[in-house]
Design an enzyme around this catalytic site. Structure first.
Site, mmCIF file in Angstrom:
data_model
loop_
_atom_site.group_PDB
_atom_site.id
_atom_site.type_symbol
_atom_site.label_atom_id
_atom_site.label_comp_id
_atom_site.label_asym_id
_atom_site.label_seq_id
_atom_site.Cartn_x
_atom_site.Cartn_y
_atom_site.Cartn_z
ATOM 1 N N TYR A 141 0.911 -1.129 0.055
ATOM 2 C CA TYR A 141 -0.039 -0.001 -0.054
ATOM 3 C C TYR A 141 0.862 1.244 -0.088
ATOM 4 O O TYR A 141 0.337 2.392 -0.251
ATOM 5 C CB TYR A 141 -0.864 -0.015 0.968
ATOM 6 C CG TYR A 141 -1.949 -0.774 1.192
ATOM 7 C CD1 TYR A 141 -2.065 -2.009 0.355
ATOM 8 C CD2 TYR A 141 -3.014 -0.841 1.892
ATOM 9 C CE1 TYR A 141 -2.992 -3.142 0.325
ATOM 10 C CE2 TYR A 141 -4.076 -1.953 1.977
ATOM 11 C CZ TYR A 141 -4.026 -3.013 1.083
ATOM 12 O OH TYR A 141 -5.045 -3.891 1.008
ATOM 13 N N LYS A 187 3.720 -15.606 3.245
ATOM 14 C CA LYS A 187 4.072 -16.506 2.059
ATOM 15 C C LYS A 187 5.513 -16.533 1.585
ATOM 16 O O LYS A 187 5.676 -16.161 0.408
ATOM 17 C CB LYS A 187 2.987 -15.790 1.058
ATOM 18 C CG LYS A 187 2.948 -16.845 -0.066
ATOM 19 C CD LYS A 187 1.346 -17.071 -0.535
ATOM 20 C CE LYS A 187 1.164 -17.861 -1.757
ATOM 21 N NZ LYS A 187 0.846 -19.324 -1.380
ATOM 22 N N ASP A 219 -2.826 -18.348 2.462
ATOM 23 C CA ASP A 219 -3.846 -19.160 1.862
ATOM 24 C C ASP A 219 -4.330 -20.319 2.606
ATOM 25 O O ASP A 219 -5.619 -20.367 2.725
ATOM 26 C CB ASP A 219 -3.435 -19.717 0.501
ATOM 27 C CG ASP A 219 -1.917 -20.226 0.608
ATOM 28 O OD1 ASP A 219 -1.285 -20.106 1.367
ATOM 29 O OD2 ASP A 219 -1.560 -20.844 -0.451
ATOM 30 N N ASP A 243 -5.698 -6.843 5.548
ATOM 31 C CA ASP A 243 -6.863 -6.417 4.944
ATOM 32 C C ASP A 243 -7.775 -7.491 4.579
ATOM 33 O O ASP A 243 -8.949 -7.321 5.098
ATOM 34 C CB ASP A 243 -6.242 -5.355 3.871
ATOM 35 C CG ASP A 243 -7.341 -4.378 3.592
ATOM 36 O OD1 ASP A 243 -8.544 -4.520 4.063
ATOM 37 O OD2 ASP A 243 -7.149 -3.505 2.187
ATOM 38 N N ASP A 247 -11.469 -9.010 6.761
ATOM 39 C CA ASP A 247 -12.799 -8.944 6.307
ATOM 40 C C ASP A 247 -13.375 -10.492 6.154
ATOM 41 O O ASP A 247 -14.510 -10.450 6.560
ATOM 42 C CB ASP A 247 -12.775 -8.176 4.820
ATOM 43 C CG ASP A 247 -12.899 -6.900 4.722
ATOM 44 O OD1 ASP A 247 -12.615 -6.093 5.869
ATOM 45 O OD2 ASP A 247 -13.490 -6.271 3.779
#
Ligand code: NAD
Length: 350
Positions: A141, A187, A219, A243, A247
């Site tokens: 970001y 990851k 994952d 992020d 959610d």
């Protein structure tokens, strides 16, 4: 105590939920004998309309002068095709960077009275109480270079040891209050940033030998959050993974409107519900303000160290949920309450 608080209602339902949260903040201050000094500022789409900038300098100065900032949400559909640097969301990213709030805390709790609101089976959700600690001022970001050039686009994921160390220390600290268990999500089989992440988190873990540390691929974590959410106490992860995973965590809580968040640095705190500006229900007084109200509880706890005040708000939220005095998103048996009415109900329950 005198609490200096900046209010940034922002766009869409941001203003509605902030107003309900302020009602609860005032009721809490009154009950426990604190005074509150408010300032108000512009951020997001409304700030672009009034000043041409998503984060006016005046707002940044007010945030730096306040003890803590309570924000609603940013984002307006009219800016959907505007470049990222001129969108309302840029204001929030710049505010986080300006305040140096590098750790974003997102607690996910399955309230007993909301178990039925979750699309997952009851036995999976019952008793879920986890904390996602998301790195907030690094990664994709903020990394440069970043550009969109015709048919080619570039973003850069970058992390430094210092950025990982400081957020890891915060997360290990919280793990000591939550079952002494920390899961670091990355990851490293694909990303060099994750290789550094895993190395540094493992090293910091040695400073916290009483905390059980495990590592999980992002994952796998995305699957485990819905298959076996109770296995998690604290999840630590980088900006974009956090992020997305938080959610997903919203599903466990029954509605995204339920989720509070706190963004902490070494000095300042920024508090906001996890949800966005919800243009589809904005202006209708039907948004769930409990995420914003929970963010006020987090503010009492983390910015002012006022644990009893925070606990009182959370207990009041629990009572209101049990009584079914909630907004439409939580599908109450009787008539749903409005945003204002839920704010009043929590204040009364206090
Ligand atoms: P959103 O969170 O605004 O809404 C997603 C869905 O959840 C919508 O159906 C909405 O009605 C519902 N919802 C959200 N909050 C609710 C609440 N408190 N009570 C009841 N229902 C609620 O996400 P989106 O639709 O993807 O994004 C809308 C805008 O918000 C976009 O401009 C986006 O960029 C922005 N956004 C801002 C933030 C932030 O300010 N922190 C976070 C996410 C999205």
């Amino acid at each position: 105590m005198n609490l200096k608080i900046l209010l940034l209602p922002g766009d869409g339902i941001g203003a509605e939920v902030t107003s309900a949260a302020v009602e609860v903040l005032n009721a809490t201050a009154k009950k426990f004998g604190h005074t509150v000094e408010y300032t108000e500022g512009l951020i997001g789409g409304i700030a672009i309309h009034k000043t041409g900038k998503p984060l006016p300098e005046d707002t940044m100065q007010k945030a730096l002068a306040a003890d803590a900032t309570l924000m609603g949400a940013v984002g307006l559909p009219e800016f959907d095709s505007t470049p990222p640097s001129q969108r309302p969301e840029r204001g929030l990213l710049d505010l986080r960077a300006g305040l140096e709030v590098f750790a974003n805390l997102r607690p996910v709790k399955a309230w007993p009275s909301l178990i039925e609101s979750s699309p997952l089976k009851n036995h999976l959700v019952e008793g879920v109480d986890l904390l996602i600690v998301r790195e907030l001022t690094g990664g994709l970001y903020f990394g440069t270079p970043r550009f969109l050039d015709g048919d080619r686009a570039v973003n850069t994921m970058t992390y430094t040891r210092r950025e990982i160390e400081r957020v890891a220390r915060k997360a290990f600290g919280f793990a000591r209050q939550r079952r002494w268990k920390l899961t670091s999500v990355d990851k490293p089989n694909v990303l060099e940033c994750s290789q550094l992440w895993r190395k540094v988190v493992t090293e910091i873990g040695k400073e916290y030998p009483d905390v059980e540390l495990d590592h999980m691929l992002v994952d796998t974590c995305a699957m485990q959050i819905v298959l076996n959410p109770k296995r998690f106490a604290v999840i630590l992860t980088e900006n974009m993974f956090g992020d997305i995973l938080s959610d997903e965590g919203a599903v466990l809580a029954g509605s995204i409107g339920m989720l509070p968040s706190a963004s902490l640095g070494d000095k300042k705190g920024l508090y906001e519900p996890v949800h966005g500006s919800a243009p589809d229900i904005a202006g209708q007084n039907k948004a769930n303000p409990l995420g914003a109200i929970g963010s006020v509880a987090a503010m009492f706890e983390y910015s002012f160290g006022l644990i009893k005040e925070a606990a009182a708000i959370n207990t009041a939220i629990g009572r209101v949920l049990e009584a079914g005095r909630v907004t439409a998103d939580l599908k109450p048996k009787g008539n749903p309450l409005t945003t204002d009415q839920v704010g009043k109900a929590v204040s009364e329950a206090l």
